[in-house]
Write an enzyme that holds these catalytic residues in place. Structure first.
Site, short mmCIF file in Angstrom:
data_model
loop_
_atom_site.label_atom_id
_atom_site.label_comp_id
_atom_site.label_asym_id
_atom_site.label_seq_id
_atom_site.Cartn_x
_atom_site.Cartn_y
_atom_site.Cartn_z
CG ASN A 63 -1.64 1.31 1.42
OD1 ASN A 63 -2.57 1.64 0.67
ND2 ASN A 63 -1.21 2.10 2.40
CB SER A 100 -2.68 -0.46 -9.25
OG SER A 100 -2.44 0.31 -10.41
CE1 TYR A 147 0.06 7.23 -7.52
CE2 TYR A 147 -1.59 7.34 -9.27
CZ TYR A 147 -1.20 6.90 -8.01
OH TYR A 147 -2.07 6.15 -7.25
CE LYS A 177 0.24 3.48 -7.35
NZ LYS A 177 0.49 2.57 -6.20
CB THR A 207 -7.14 8.18 1.21
OG1 THR A 207 -6.63 8.60 -0.07
CG2 THR A 207 -8.07 6.99 1.01
#
Length: 269
Positions: free
Chosen positions: A77, A128, A142, A146, A177
């Site tokens: 994670n 991912s 980024y 991924k 989040t």
């Protein structure tokens, strides 16, 4: 089951640790600063082991995996975003994202695999993103991290299937989040990009933190259910935005394939 979670101090990692512990599961919760996990240890002293782990440090990776004991489920994670057009990014920023999001996840996976292979069982969850399927302008590195993680994990799933080890690639859309908060790094803008797609994404992300439609608790429950399901798919998109955007991408990609199929096949002659 014994779960090993990287990046447990915030975001999906934290919610997953809390949810699993409330369900009576055993958790090895890792973070760069394990003091951030002290409240979990106080609340569940017999069910949680908090360990320091910087996934970019090979010595810490080995030490954490050795200290964890038998691991049934690995959840990679730990990670963060990097907002900026490709030209705006520094070498250091690029290397940092790839070191954490990609190389760190692969290092932890490789460290855990020998024990799973020896026991002929286990489950690896790779966190991912919808950004692992769709490359947003302004989020190129980024997406690089991924996309690469997804490719490695797809290959891995075939490599370890004969040993009873399963792989799940999780592709969340926007969730509430810390991803757009403390987990997001930002490049220094170049004015020419401000009115283009990269600037639009920068402006959008500035307004979305805390307003995303996705519920992290529901997402984590879906991930846990997938691990417990004998028929979980290789890829698990989460949230309406992820499903709709990935569906549109795949349809467009298939249309492109069909449009050039005749020319492509003729290259064999």
């Amino acid at each position: 089951m014994r779960w090993f979670i990287t990046g447990s101090s915030a975001g999906f990692g934290r919610v997953m640790a809390e949810t699993l512990l409330a369900r009576g599961e055993t958790v090895v919760a890792t973070a760069r600063d394990p003091l951030a996990l002290a409240d979990l240890v106080d609340k569940y002293p017999d069910a949680v082991l908090a360990l320091p782990l910087d996934v970019t440090d090979p010595d810490q990776v080995r030490a954490a995996v050795d200290a964890a004991g038998p691991i049934d489920v690995l959840v990679n994670n730990a990670g963060h975003g990097l907002l900026g057009a490709l030209e705006e990014l520094s070498d250091e920023q690029i290397h940092e994202v790839l070191a954490v999001n990609l190389l760190g996840a692969l290092a932890v996976t490789r460290a855990v695999l020998p024990q799973m292979r020896a026991r002929r069982g286990g489950h690896i969850v790779q966190m991912s993103s919808v950004g692992g399927v769709i490359g947003n302008p302004g989020h190129a590195i980024y997406a690089t991290s991924k996309f690469a993680l997804e490719g490695a994990s797809e290959a891995l799933s075939g490599e370890v299937a004969p040993f009873g080890i399963r792989v799940t690639i999780v592709e969340p859309g926007p969730f509430r989040t810390e991803f757009l908060g403390r987990s997001m790094r930002r490049a220094t803008p170049i004015p020419d990009y401000e009115d283009g797609p990269a600037g639009v994404l920068r402006a959008l992300f500035a307004t979305q933190h805390g307003q995303q439609p996705g519920d992290p608790v529901r997402a984590v429950e879906a991930i846990i259910d997938a691990v417990h399901s004998p028929s979980a798919p290789l890829r698990l998109p989460l949230g309406r935005a992820a499903v709709e955007r990935i569906r549109a991408k795949l349809r467009a990609q298939l249309a492109d394939l069909e449009a050039c199929a005749e020319v492509a096949i003729a290259a064999d002659r």
